[in-house]
Design a protein around this motif. Structure first.
Motif, PDB file in Angstrom:
ATOM      1  N   GLY A 212     142.291  23.331 147.745  1.00  0.00           N
ATOM      2  CA  GLY A 212     142.036  22.445 146.617  1.00  0.00           C
ATOM      3  C   GLY A 212     143.009  22.653 145.466  1.00  0.00           C
ATOM      4  N   LEU A 213     143.462  23.894 145.266  1.00  0.00           N
ATOM      5  CA  LEU A 213     144.464  24.163 144.229  1.00  0.00           C
ATOM      6  C   LEU A 213     145.878  23.827 144.706  1.00  0.00           C
ATOM      7  N   ALA A 214     146.181  24.180 145.954  1.00  0.00           N
ATOM      8  CA  ALA A 214     147.548  24.020 146.456  1.00  0.00           C
ATOM      9  C   ALA A 214     147.946  22.564 146.634  1.00  0.00           C
ATOM     10  N   VAL A 215     146.988  21.669 146.841  1.00  0.00           N
ATOM     11  CA  VAL A 215     147.326  20.275 147.125  1.00  0.00           C
ATOM     12  C   VAL A 215     148.064  19.624 145.965  1.00  0.00           C
ATOM     13  N   TRP A 216     147.874  20.129 144.738  1.00  0.00           N
ATOM     14  CA  TRP A 216     148.553  19.523 143.591  1.00  0.00           C
ATOM     15  C   TRP A 216     150.047  19.826 143.582  1.00  0.00           C
ATOM     16  N   ALA A 217     150.502  20.741 144.430  1.00  0.00           N
ATOM     17  CA  ALA A 217     151.938  21.001 144.527  1.00  0.00           C
ATOM     18  C   ALA A 217     152.685  19.789 145.070  1.00  0.00           C
ATOM     19  N   ALA A 218     152.007  18.956 145.878  1.00  0.00           N
ATOM     20  CA  ALA A 218     152.663  17.778 146.443  1.00  0.00           C
ATOM     21  C   ALA A 218     153.107  16.822 145.345  1.00  0.00           C
ATOM     22  N   LEU A 219     152.272  16.651 144.313  1.00  0.00           N
ATOM     23  CA  LEU A 219     152.638  15.768 143.208  1.00  0.00           C
ATOM     24  C   LEU A 219     153.866  16.291 142.466  1.00  0.00           C
ATOM     25  N   ALA A 220     153.946  17.601 142.290  1.00  0.00           N
ATOM     26  CA  ALA A 220     155.108  18.187 141.623  1.00  0.00           C
ATOM     27  C   ALA A 220     156.362  18.035 142.475  1.00  0.00           C
ATOM     28  N   ALA A 221     156.216  18.149 143.794  1.00  0.00           N
ATOM     29  CA  ALA A 221     157.374  17.990 144.673  1.00  0.00           C
ATOM     30  C   ALA A 221     157.945  16.579 144.578  1.00  0.00           C
TER      31      ALA A 221
END
Length: 444
Positions: A212-221
């Motif tokens: 749930g926390l790691a999925v927001w890395a996709a938006l930053a990528a």
């Protein structure tokens, strides 16, 4: 920041043409059309330059969307993270203060980095740091690794926070208000989306807080991509430019001797204090007044969502005014009315108080707009942005902790709310001072 560092970010570099030779009577002699007149590299650079403003707008929006999810997604899953990593209550509480500390510490490095590499390159690296930090921290293997990876993401946020007003001032000098509004709206939208979607996305992805926390890395990528284009165009422009432009002389700005800079820094710090107190404690105020936990969360979401439309409108309005002080007064009065309601009838008028606090929290986009308007140069804006945000975030650190201490020792919300209301008075005062039609170059 030197002009040559910023020129590749803005539309200042126009194509250079050689005037046609003239005959003895002064008339222009016709010249044969030759493709050699414009080198292939120059034509490619010109085509890329035409697309660059649109790419930069996309980059601004995507960057803004990523400047808060690393924080608000953690807040939504803080209890699960604390249990999963075996954190003590003290360490978990420290996590809520780390963002402001990192914003102040790493934000100081932004001007120096931008002078060396250019603002576009640093924002690009900032997006990479956010993506890596957010992706790595849930799987870092313990509390120390989690904190280090979080600090990496927060460092990327910090330098981007400082440089966004600089990019806007450089690329869109005649649209500071509208572009700051677009940026602020996207920032508020990212904050709200992360707060609202993290828990349901975690459940949909299997229930693990790590996912749930790691999925927001996709938006930053995704946000890295337009900034890569900006950096590439910077290199192309530097390589194809044949003119030896001499940077225009700019007055030296000694930021610490500017009363306007100090007023902006204190205003920024006090509005950040109010925002962190609202996000951290407003649901508890409602719950202690008898409002259900679910409704208290919705009320906070309403407060945060108010920033989406208002963050777009307010900077546009502020940029058309010579003195932004009246806007600081209106926002402050809304805050005072909201605090009065929380003290007198927290549950009876809960929705009204949530709306008023949401309006008051829009002092943040107002502060960003004034940063872009209080300097006449990009070099001044980067210094003012770094100074106001770094000093401001340092000012904001004690506020939420002090509210918690007063709440714990007094057993109620009377003293904490009195503190919140008391801080709103100097916020209004310094907002009026910061809103005066002045430039820091004239003061230093």
């Amino acid at each position: 920041m030197a002009d040559e560092d910023l020129a590749t970010l803005g539309p200042a570099a126009e194509s250079r043409t050689t005037p046609a030779p003239r005959s003895a009577d002064g008339s222009a002699q016709p010249q044969p059309a030759t493709r050699e007149a414009v080198p292939d590299g120059g034509r490619a650079a010109s085509r890329a330059a035409r697309w660059l403003p649109g790419i930069l707008i996309a980059g601004l929006v995507l960057a803004a969307l990523n400047l808060r999810p690393a924080i608000t997604s953690l807040g939504a899953l803080l209890e699960e993270v604390r249990v999963g990593l075996g954190m003590s209550g003290t360490v978990a509480g420290l996590l809520t203060s780390v963002p402001a500390l990192c914003f102040a510490a790493f934000g100081l490095a932004a001007p120096r980095l931008a002078r060396r590499w250019g603002p576009g390159a640093i924002v690009c690296v900032g997006m990479v740091a956010i993506a890596v930090g957010v992706a790595v921290r849930p799987f870092a293997g313990g509390t120390v690794g989690f904190l280090v990876a979080s600090a990496l993401a927060l460092a990327g946020i910090a330098v981007s926070n400082v440089l966004m007003p600089v990019v806007i001032k450089t690329w869109f000098p005649d649209r500071v208000g509208s572009m700051t509004g677009l940026y602020s709206m996207a920032l508020a939208l990212g904050t709200s989306l992360a707060a609202a979607l993290t828990v349901p996305m975690t459940a949909a992805l299997g229930g693990s807080w790590r996912t749930g926390l790691a999925v927001w890395a996709a938006l930053a990528a995704v946000a890295v991509l337009p900034w890569l284009a900006v950096v590439r165009q910077r290199g192309t422009s530097a390589g194809t430019s044949t003119g030896s432009a001499t940077p225009s002389a700019e007055p030296s700005v000694r930021i610490t001797s500017s009363p306007t800079a100090w007023a902006l820094a204190v205003f920024f710090g006090l509005q950040a204090t109010a925002a962190y107190i609202t996000m951290g404690w407003m649901p508890q105020i409602f719950r202690d007044a008898g409002v259900s936990a679910g409704t208290a969360g919705v009320l906070l979401a309403v407060t945060m969502a108010m920033g989406v439309p208002l963050s777009f409108v307010l900077p546009r309005l502020a940029s058309r005014m010579r003195h932004q002080g009246p806007l600081a007064v209106v926002l402050g009065v809304c805050g005072l009315a909201g605090y009065a309601g929380l003290w007198l009838a927290p549950s009876a008028g809960a929705w009204v108080w949530a709306l008023l606090m949401g309006i008051s929290n829009c002092a943040f986009p107002l502060a960003l707009t004034m940063i872009g308007m209080r300097s006449s140069s990009s070099a001044g804006v980067v210094k003012l942005s770094a100074f106001a945000q770094c000093v401001g975030y340092l000012i904001s650190i004690p506020g939420p902790l002090l509210v918690g201490t007063l709440y714990q020792h007094s057993g109620g919300w009377g003293l904490p709310i009195a503190l919140m209301a008391g801080l709103m008075v100097p916020q209004i005062a310094v907002g009026v001072l910061a809103g005066r039609d002045r430039r820091i170059e004239d003061e230093t």
